[in-house]
Scaffold this active site. Structure first.
Site, PDB file in Angstrom:
ATOM      1  N   GLY A 132       0.829  -1.205   0.000  1.00  0.00           N
ATOM      2  CA  GLY A 132       0.000   0.000   0.000  1.00  0.00           C
ATOM      3  C   GLY A 132       0.857   1.246   0.000  1.00  0.00           C
ATOM      4  O   GLY A 132       1.152   1.802   1.057  1.00  0.00           O
ATOM      5  N   TYR A 133       1.285   1.663  -1.172  1.00  0.00           N
ATOM      6  CA  TYR A 133       2.150   2.838  -1.286  1.00  0.00           C
ATOM      7  C   TYR A 133       1.398   3.994  -1.958  1.00  0.00           C
ATOM      8  O   TYR A 133       1.070   4.984  -1.342  1.00  0.00           O
ATOM      9  CB  TYR A 133       3.400   2.495  -2.108  1.00  0.00           C
ATOM     10  CG  TYR A 133       4.558   1.969  -1.292  1.00  0.00           C
ATOM     11  CD1 TYR A 133       4.364   1.194  -0.151  1.00  0.00           C
ATOM     12  CD2 TYR A 133       5.872   2.234  -1.674  1.00  0.00           C
ATOM     13  CE1 TYR A 133       5.436   0.714   0.579  1.00  0.00           C
ATOM     14  CE2 TYR A 133       6.954   1.755  -0.951  1.00  0.00           C
ATOM     15  CZ  TYR A 133       6.734   1.001   0.179  1.00  0.00           C
ATOM     16  OH  TYR A 133       7.793   0.538   0.880  1.00  0.00           O
ATOM     17  N   THR A 166      -1.187  -3.988  -5.970  1.00  0.00           N
ATOM     18  CA  THR A 166      -1.190  -5.190  -6.801  1.00  0.00           C
ATOM     19  C   THR A 166      -1.828  -6.369  -6.063  1.00  0.00           C
ATOM     20  O   THR A 166      -1.393  -6.705  -4.966  1.00  0.00           O
ATOM     21  CB  THR A 166       0.254  -5.554  -7.200  1.00  0.00           C
ATOM     22  OG1 THR A 166       0.899  -4.355  -7.614  1.00  0.00           O
ATOM     23  CG2 THR A 166       0.274  -6.576  -8.305  1.00  0.00           C
ATOM     24  N   GLU A 249      12.272  -3.693  -4.687  1.00  0.00           N
ATOM     25  CA  GLU A 249      11.228  -3.820  -5.691  1.00  0.00           C
ATOM     26  C   GLU A 249      11.790  -3.502  -7.076  1.00  0.00           C
ATOM     27  O   GLU A 249      11.471  -4.147  -8.055  1.00  0.00           O
ATOM     28  CB  GLU A 249      10.067  -2.873  -5.367  1.00  0.00           C
ATOM     29  CG  GLU A 249       8.953  -2.965  -6.412  1.00  0.00           C
ATOM     30  CD  GLU A 249       7.779  -2.041  -6.128  1.00  0.00           C
ATOM     31  OE1 GLU A 249       7.928  -1.128  -5.300  1.00  0.00           O
ATOM     32  OE2 GLU A 249       6.725  -2.253  -6.743  1.00  0.00           O
TER      33      GLU A 249
END
Lengths: 393, 379
Positions: A132-133, A166, A249
């Site tokens: 959750g960014y 995602t 990431e």
């Protein structure tokens, strides 16, 4: 050296005996991969078996320490394991944001309790994580995020929303950036929280992409209560954790780019275009493919070199921005060439013959590679400032 | 093998960088150019190279050399690329030493390698005949006459061709231009009757010459390797040269780049350092990535030459193609970002652009190597 050679022999024998034949074919897109989770969906018994066997050895994450469920392998041993898996075409047993993103951040910033609670479950694929960014107003300018967490004694009360999370609709837990101090400068009032997606007040809504798929979701938090024990790192210091996680990431996204098609671009093109004296009939495309292959091999060697440099302490901390930028731009270029090589066949959108338009959908999906995890432009900013030391902002 | 330099290689690099920076910086190239030096390089400096063992860097220890590998030779080439120092290092220490050490008879090795190591011999490879690199199109003939051969034809862009004492000439003993079979390598005394050397000064102030051979008599003892089957030896020597030139271009490209980055930091326009402008930042960052990715391929090519010389063809082509393209981008961006000053002869940046243009062309440009890679991969 002898020990490594023995390890190689034993590893190959074990893989030959334990990797089911169905797991020695390329993964056909994200849906075909094994994601684990509380309510795992396995495409076959072989997929389940392969995960169980690899997880039992800790080889889903071969380099993590044994005490946290990992394989406890040295870097050289892990390299051998990957080489032997490649040689036998063994699939990755588990695709997981827990492995590629959260795990490294927990090792660096997590408390001992948090590591013992979460890392072994990641190794075994028991919990599927999402990130959750980003928020609707905070994409590349991530630090301007607004989702807020208010102090309620032993708990935080969370309100707000996230975007581009995602597989949030399939995830069990989320690692999330929230604003804990609205009055601080924007980088300094952010905290990094973990929480269960089954907590009351969370809802998700898939976002359909140009590829026709919806791996991403909008995620809404409406008075969600999260125990304070789930704070990773220090209060209001979540930006450090977030940046560290992003570098992992970026390595992952930069290294992606498999369409599940193992044929070389030259082979794919040869089948549709035909050849003339052993050379592709379209000489311009042939040149473009060769130029791509030159860059792609050089990039793979760069990933290897960066790994080797890291081992001897020579890698620049911001080098993941190079890998992310170059790898994703290269992947987009590859997909354009795949489309050119495939010609009209590559345009099919439905039907068994084209595996439901796999090529076209992969091409469309690749466009997101240079946006997600920090756009190419953001990576170039980072390189310019942190590696080249250019002035400004 | 890890894709990083080991301690000894790092030490060699630091020594070479220190030595060349002090004794042969770009002012050295300018001085040779401005006085139109007849040799095109400094014999005194070459003597220093010889004393440091560089002439014999690839020569096995049993013949008096350092017995080091292509990675080490590439380390020196990269530093020569940073300072643009002209020297017979590529022609003699890399091309000729590789050819003789790999294909020579024991007698040839004892004789020529010892002279190379001692600095008594400048030697080179004479291969190209046309404006573009196509070794299989060799037309120069070698006709048998008793126990010797008569060489006839012409070579172009022979590195150090007007100062070399020994030529390794590629000639056709059978077949027709375009065939890879039928080529033979000859060790030819450069002062032999019938050889004419014409120095062909090039844009980069490094040495090249056009050679003509008219009924040049060469004894059969001076065949290097097997008659008619010189292609494999030639390919190996060329691969060594291609990887070395790629390493030199990494040095030249990175030097031009680091000068450019320094300039972006200090040069002010509109009251700000121009390095603050995102348009320039992004181009500089992209160029950095290109150069780093190239460095990986070049190091791998050099390592592969040391590990499995015969199987290095594909990775050498990858390295040479990438080095040519990324160094070209580096020098073009360097001139553009320096603005008007980058166009002046007084400023060094243009010299890098000139040398890289030559390196691009030498032993096959990026298109040649892309085509070669496609052939090797059968498409």
């Amino acid at each position: 050296m002898d020990n490594l050679e023995t390890f190689r022999k034993d590893t190959r024998a074990w893989l030959e005996a334990n990797c089911p034949p169905e797991m020695r074919r390329p993964v056909q897109g994200e849906e075909d991969a094994c994601w684990g989770g509380r309510h795992p969906v396995f495409q076959s018994d072989a997929q389940r078996l392969w995960l169980e066997r690899m997880a039992a050895k800790g080889w889903t994450v071969p380099e993590w320490p044994r005490e946290y469920g990992g394989g406890g392998l040295s870097r050289d041993e892990a390299k051998i394991l990957h080489q032997e898996m490649r040689a036998l075409n063994c699939r990755t047993p588990l695709t997981s944001f827990g492995i590629s993103m959260l795990g490294p951040a927990l090792f660096k910033y997590g408390s001992e309790e948090q590591k013992r609670e979460h890392l072994p479950k990641i190794v075994r694929g028991e919990i599927r994580w999402c990130q959750g960014y980003s928020e609707p107003g905070a994409g590349s300018d991530l630090a301007s995020l607004q989702a807020r967490a208010e102090d309620k004694g032993d708990q935080f009360l969370i309100n707000g929303s996230k975007i581009w999370t995602t597989y949030a609709n399939k995830a069990d837990w989320i690692f999330c950036l929230v604003r804990t101090d609205p009055n601080a400068p924007k980088h300094e009032g952010i905290s990094f929280l973990l929480f269960d997606m089954e907590s009351p007040g969370i809802s998700t809504k898939p976002i359909v992409l140009i590829s026709g798929f919806s791996p991403f979701c909008e995620t809404f938090f409406d008075d969600v209560l999260v125990p304070k024990a789930n704070l990773v790192g220090k209060l209001n210091k979540g930006w450090d954790v977030a940046k560290y996680l992003l570098t992992h990431e970026r390595d992952m996204i930069g290294g992606m780019g498999s369409t599940g098609d193992n044929r070389s671009l030259g082979q794919i093109a040869g089948e549709t275009l035909g050849t003339d004296h052993g050379m592709l009939a379209d000489t311009v495309l042939r040149g473009q493919i060769a130029a791509y292959e030159i860059d792609a091999l050089s990039f793979r060697l760069t990933m290897e070199r960066v790994g080797d440099m890291a081992k001897v302490g020579q890698a620049h901390p911001a080098v993941s921005s190079l890998l992310k930028y170059y790898g994703t731009e290269l992947n987009k270029r590859r997909m354009e060439l795949v489309m050119s090589a495939g010609g009209l066949d590559a345009l099919e959108w439905e039907g068994e013959r084209s595996h439901e338009g796999r090529t076209a959908r992969a091409w469309l999906r690749s466009k997101g590679n240079s946006i997600e995890g920090g756009t190419s432009e953001i990576q170039l900013n980072i390189i310019a400032k942190r590696i080249l030391g250019l002035p400004g902002a | 093998m890890a894709l990083v330099l080991n301690d000894e290689q790092t030490m060699l690099r630091d020594n070479a960088r220190g030595f060349l920076g002090k004794n042969a910086p770009i002012a050295h190239l300018r001085a040779l150019r401005d006085k139109r030096d007849a040799d095109g390089f400094s014999r005194a400096l070459w003597k220093d190279f010889v004393e440091m063992g560089w002439a014999g860097i690839l020569v096995p220890q049993e013949y008096g050399g350092l017995g080091l590998g292509h990675v080490e030779a590439g380390v020196v080439m990269e530093e020569l690329g940073r300072t643009l120092t002209p020297s017979p290092f590529l022609s003699t220490a890399i091309l000729a030493a590789t050819a003789i050490a790999r294909a020579g008879t024991d007698q040839q090795k004892k004789n020529y390698l010892a002279q190379i190591v001692a600095g008594d011999l400048i030697a080179t490879l004479a291969v190209d005949e046309t404006a573009k690199h196509h070794p299989e199109k060799t037309a120069m003939t070698a006709t048998r006459a008793g126990n010797s051969f008569k060489l006839g034809g012409a070579k172009t862009f022979v590195i150090d061709g007007h100062v070399a004492n020994l030529l390794i000439a590629v000639a056709r003993t059978a077949g027709k231009p375009g065939d890879t079979n039928g080529l033979t390598l000859f060790l030819v005394d450069a002062s032999a009757k019938g050889i004419r050397a014409e120095r062909t000064p090039t844009v980069d102030t490094h040495n090249a010459a056009r050679l003509t051979f008219e009924d040049v008599n060469v004894s059969a003892d001076n065949v290097l390797g097997k008659i008619d089957a010189g292609w494999d030896v030639l390919e190996g020597v060329l691969n060594a040269g291609r990887a070395a030139v790629a390493a030199e271009m990494v040095g030249a490209g990175e030097e031009a780049f680091s000068r450019t980055v320094a300039y972006l930091r200090e040069r002010k326009q509109f009251g700000r350092p121009i390095g603050e402008f995102q348009a320039l930042q992004h181009r500089a960052a992209h160029l950095y990535c290109e150069l780093e990715v190239t460095r990986s391929a070049v190091l791998k090519a050099l390592q592969t030459l040391d590990d499995s010389f015969e199987r290095a063809g594909a990775i050498v082509s990858v390295a040479k193609a990438r080095a040519g393209l990324s160094a070209t981008l580096a020098v073009n961006e360097a001139v553009q970002m320096h603005g008007g000053i980058g166009m002046t002869d007084e400023f060094d940046i243009g010299l890098f652009m000139k040398r890289v243009r030559v390196g691009q062309e030498l032993f096959g440009d990026a298109n040649f190597h892309a085509d070669r890679l496609a052939r090797l991969n059968r498409y």
